[in-house]
Design a protein around this motif. Structure first.
Motif, short mmCIF file in Angstrom:
data_model
loop_
_atom_site.label_atom_id
_atom_site.label_comp_id
_atom_site.label_asym_id
_atom_site.label_seq_id
_atom_site.Cartn_x
_atom_site.Cartn_y
_atom_site.Cartn_z
N PHE A 1 0.72 -1.32 0.12
CA PHE A 1 0.02 0.05 -0.04
C PHE A 1 0.93 1.24 -0.20
O PHE A 1 0.78 2.11 -0.60
N ALA A 2 1.79 1.27 0.62
CA ALA A 2 2.73 2.27 0.69
C ALA A 2 3.54 2.70 -0.54
O ALA A 2 3.83 3.74 -1.16
N LEU A 3 4.01 1.37 -1.10
CA LEU A 3 4.35 1.44 -2.57
C LEU A 3 3.43 2.06 -3.53
O LEU A 3 3.92 2.93 -4.63
N GLY A 4 2.22 1.70 -3.54
CA GLY A 4 1.08 2.45 -4.25
C GLY A 4 0.75 3.92 -3.87
O GLY A 4 0.78 4.53 -4.75
N ILE A 5 1.39 4.34 -2.77
CA ILE A 5 0.95 5.61 -2.50
C ILE A 5 2.17 6.67 -3.19
O ILE A 5 1.84 7.58 -3.68
N SER A 6 3.51 5.88 -3.04
CA SER A 6 4.52 6.76 -3.53
C SER A 6 4.53 6.52 -5.16
O SER A 6 4.81 7.47 -5.63
N MET A 7 3.89 5.76 -5.78
CA MET A 7 3.60 5.53 -7.05
C MET A 7 2.63 6.77 -7.55
O MET A 7 2.87 7.45 -8.58
N THR A 8 1.74 6.63 -6.76
CA THR A 8 0.61 7.95 -7.06
C THR A 8 1.28 9.19 -7.01
O THR A 8 0.85 10.27 -7.77
N PHE A 9 2.11 9.37 -6.05
CA PHE A 9 2.81 10.76 -5.56
C PHE A 9 3.74 11.11 -6.55
O PHE A 9 3.70 12.45 -7.33
N ILE A 10 4.27 10.27 -7.42
CA ILE A 10 5.21 10.52 -8.45
C ILE A 10 4.27 10.55 -9.94
O ILE A 10 4.78 11.26 -10.80
N ASN A 11 2.99 10.02 -9.73
CA ASN A 11 2.37 10.05 -10.99
C ASN A 11 1.27 11.38 -11.23
O ASN A 11 1.30 11.82 -12.12
N ILE A 12 1.28 12.17 -10.04
CA ILE A 12 0.29 13.18 -10.05
C ILE A 12 0.85 14.13 -11.12
O ILE A 12 1.98 14.88 -10.92
N PRO A 13 0.01 14.73 -12.22
CA PRO A 13 0.62 15.37 -13.16
C PRO A 13 0.72 16.95 -12.75
O PRO A 13 0.22 17.89 -13.16
N VAL A 14 1.32 17.45 -11.51
CA VAL A 14 1.50 18.65 -11.43
C VAL A 14 2.06 19.63 -12.14
O VAL A 14 2.10 20.83 -12.31
N GLU A 15 2.91 18.80 -13.26
CA GLU A 15 3.68 19.64 -14.30
C GLU A 15 2.77 20.40 -15.01
O GLU A 15 3.32 21.57 -15.60
N TRP A 16 1.54 19.98 -15.02
CA TRP A 16 0.50 20.95 -15.81
C TRP A 16 0.72 22.10 -15.51
O TRP A 16 0.62 23.21 -16.43
N PHE A 17 0.90 22.59 -14.18
CA PHE A 17 0.81 23.78 -13.68
C PHE A 17 1.97 24.68 -14.20
O PHE A 17 2.05 25.90 -14.24
N SER A 18 3.10 24.15 -14.48
CA SER A 18 4.11 24.83 -14.79
C SER A 18 4.12 25.48 -16.44
O SER A 18 4.83 26.27 -16.64
N ILE A 19 3.00 24.90 -16.95
CA ILE A 19 2.93 25.54 -18.42
C ILE A 19 2.08 27.01 -18.16
O ILE A 19 2.25 27.93 -19.03
N GLY A 20 1.41 27.30 -17.03
CA GLY A 20 0.90 28.55 -16.88
C GLY A 20 1.77 29.17 -15.79
O GLY A 20 1.37 30.52 -15.63
N PHE A 21 2.48 28.64 -14.98
CA PHE A 21 2.90 29.50 -13.85
C PHE A 21 4.58 29.12 -13.85
O PHE A 21 5.01 28.27 -14.44
N ASP A 22 5.09 30.33 -13.38
CA ASP A 22 6.80 30.16 -13.37
C ASP A 22 7.39 29.74 -12.15
O ASP A 22 7.81 30.32 -11.40
N TRP A 23 7.26 28.47 -12.12
CA TRP A 23 7.64 27.49 -10.98
C TRP A 23 8.99 27.06 -11.26
O TRP A 23 9.06 25.66 -11.66
N THR A 24 10.04 27.65 -10.77
CA THR A 24 11.51 27.39 -11.01
C THR A 24 11.89 25.87 -10.06
O THR A 24 12.68 25.42 -10.39
#
Length: 545
Positions: free
Chosen positions: A271-294
């Motif tokens: 279950f912890a492995l599934g949580i870490s996989m979900t954490f790395i999967n979450i596509p927060v990079e989409w926000f980098s298209i509209g925000f200057d997140w260095t």
């Protein structure tokens, strides 16, 4: 609930599930190989030598190498002598990107390495341990006719490592030194369309600044950024895989909580492995298209580090929990010798990353490799992490050897068992061996991916051997991680079949009727498999039947 699905599902259904996962794995490789372009692109830039004849060079003025407001330029350093242009008046200007092009947020990051063209002169040779000091200004704008906005202004020292192959005689004057490339700049986002670099080499003989560095003819840069097409494919994969892993993770834990017993260690770790996989999967990079997140590069490294640590820890615990003669099962404290080096190595890599990319959040020109102390510190972190990785593999190989040795010992007892029980154990042993081979293959591919990615990044920064990593490798390995975690949560989820079970342990009995179960219990006690992982029955279960 009965035992795990891998123990109760028919071979036919398991083959179907395995075939489906194999198809998705092939698709993951094909997506990178046929749809996505290369992961990165390298672009070469040649600086233009501009003349800044103002008395105070520190006042804001941006010198453009080309365009309607281009600077006063000189072709080479020799042209500056008759025009009485001093070294302090020369500015090396670089516009990013090249003419008629624009940068895009889809590029995600920019990494630059610097190459100095230094000519040999008898009266101006490169001294030992020479250091070049650059006054660098970085600006940006989003319109071709807008004013430049300063983004960073730093003094950037770099040590020169140059050799001269020919004899240092007058006839060889003008030939170039062979110098190592230097790390120059790294930015964790590409939020603007145009960037401008103004590089000055201030000379101060009293303070020994830029003295004894040879005659610098030109400054060349190589810019590396992620391909926009690859970024879109990568984001699409993350967007697709995130709900898939999240749904199977919720389903898996729901089945665990429906058991009449508390979760065992292996179930918690999956279950912890599934949580870490979900954490790395979450596509927060989409926000980098509209925000200057260095900070996205640093955040991505942290997410990947957490997943690596969890995955390596899982493999150790997975092997340990399947060791049939292991008396300390179901206790995380029993694995401190194996998990400890993983934690230490992960912490060292985290500190190293913070010393590098953490500082680059405020100073994009910083590099831990530019000073002797920084280099020794970085090498110390890498060496400690490497030692921990070697210790980890030694522990893992030892545990795998023990597991297969125990399995071989138990297989010698199978002919003496009844047909029902023998078939049950043969099926379990075969499935476990197959899953262990898949686990080892996944571990090997993960290690190869980690090493290749580190070597490739090292080439960008320090030169060396080029390692070509295409998109298929990235998407294939990323898909493999997700499919592996998906398969674990599916196969090790409690089965819905309710024939013959021990509610206190949650393990299945290989029988379908009450009479078969009674016979099985009798045989099981007679053969005394008390230390086996598959000794599913205890006194309470026997009394219940």
């Amino acid at each position: 609930m009965a035992g795990a699905i891998i123990e109760n599902m028919s071979t036919k259904k398991l083959c179907i599930v395995g075939g489906i996962l194999l198809v998705f794995q092939i698709i993951a490789f094909l997506v990178g190989g046929l749809i996505a372009p290369g992961p990165t692109t390298a672009v070469s830039y040649m600086s233009v030598k501009c003349v800044d004849a103002r008395k105070n060079h520190h006042k804001t003025k941006w010198l453009m190498p080309w365009g309607p407001n281009q600077c006063d330029k000189i072709r080479d350093i020799e042209e500056a002598i008759p025009r009485e242009i001093e070294a302090n008046d020369i500015v090396f200007s670089v516009h990013i990107p090249l003419p008629s092009m624009e940068m895009s947020p889809w590029f995600q990051f920019m990494l630059f390495i610097l190459q100095l063209d230094i000519a040999f002169k008898l009266n101006n040779q490169i001294r030992e341990n020479a250091e070049v000091s650059m006054d660098v200004s970085l600006a940006y704008r989003d319109d071709a006719f807008a004013e430049w906005t300063e983004m960073a202004h730093e003094r950037v020292p770099r040590k020169l490592k140059c050799t001269f192959a020919s004899p240092k005689t007058p006839e060889h004057e003008g030939r170039y030194y062979e110098c190592d490339v230097l790390p120059f700049m790294e930015i964790g986002s590409v939020a603007h369309k145009f960037y401008l670099l103004n590089i000055r080499l201030p000379v101060n003989e009293k303070k020994k600044i830029n003295v004894g560095i040879g005659e610098i003819k030109d400054i060349r840069l190589v810019g590396i950024h992620q391909n926009g097409g690859f970024t879109k494919v990568w984001f699409a994969m993350k967007t697709f895989l995130t709900p898939s892993i999240f749904i199977i993770m919720v389903w898996y834990w729901r089945r665990i909580t429906m058991m009449s017993r508390p979760p065992v260690l292996l179930e918690k770790v999956i279950f912890a492995l599934g949580i870490s996989m979900t954490f790395i999967n979450i596509p927060v990079e989409w926000f980098s298209i509209g925000f200057d997140w260095t900070w996205m590069l640093l955040f991505g490294d942290i997410r990947q580090g957490i997943f690596y640590a969890m995955l390596l820890s899982f493999w150790i615990i997975f092997c340990g929990e399947h060791m049939m003669d292991q008396h300390e099962r179901n206790h995380i404290a029993g694995y401190w010798k194996q998990v400890g080096p993983i934690a230490v190595g992960s912490f060292c890599l985290f500190i190293f990353d913070m010393c590098e990319r953490g500082v680059q959040l405020t100073n994009p020109f910083y590099s831990i490799w530019t000073t002797d102390v920084g280099t020794e510190l970085a090498m110390a972190f890498i060496i400690v992490a490497g030692i921990c990785l070697c210790l980890y593999f030694l522990f893992l190989c030892f545990m795998v050897f023990q597991v297969f040795r125990n399995i071989s010992g138990k297989q010698s007892s199978l002919p003496a068992m009844s047909k029902v029980r023998r078939l049950h154990y043969e099926g379990l042993i075969f499935r476990f061996k197959f899953l262990m081979l898949i686990t080892l293959a996944c571990a090997a591919m993960t290690v190869i991916f980690f090493i290749v990615s580190q070597v490739t990044e090292g080439h960008w920064k320090w030169g060396g051997v080029t390692v070509q990593v295409n998109s298929a490798f990235f998407t294939g390995i990323y898909g493999m991680w997700n499919l592996y975690v998906f398969a674990l949560m599916f196969l090790y989820a409690p089965s819905h079949k309710n024939y013959g079970e021990d509610q206190s342990n949650g393990m299945p009995l290989p029988c379908k009727s009450r009479e078969d179960c009674a016979l099985f219990v009798s045989e099981l006690y007679q053969e005394l498999f008390s230390t086996s992982k598959y000794s599913f029955i205890n006194d309470n279960a026997a009394a219940g039947i």
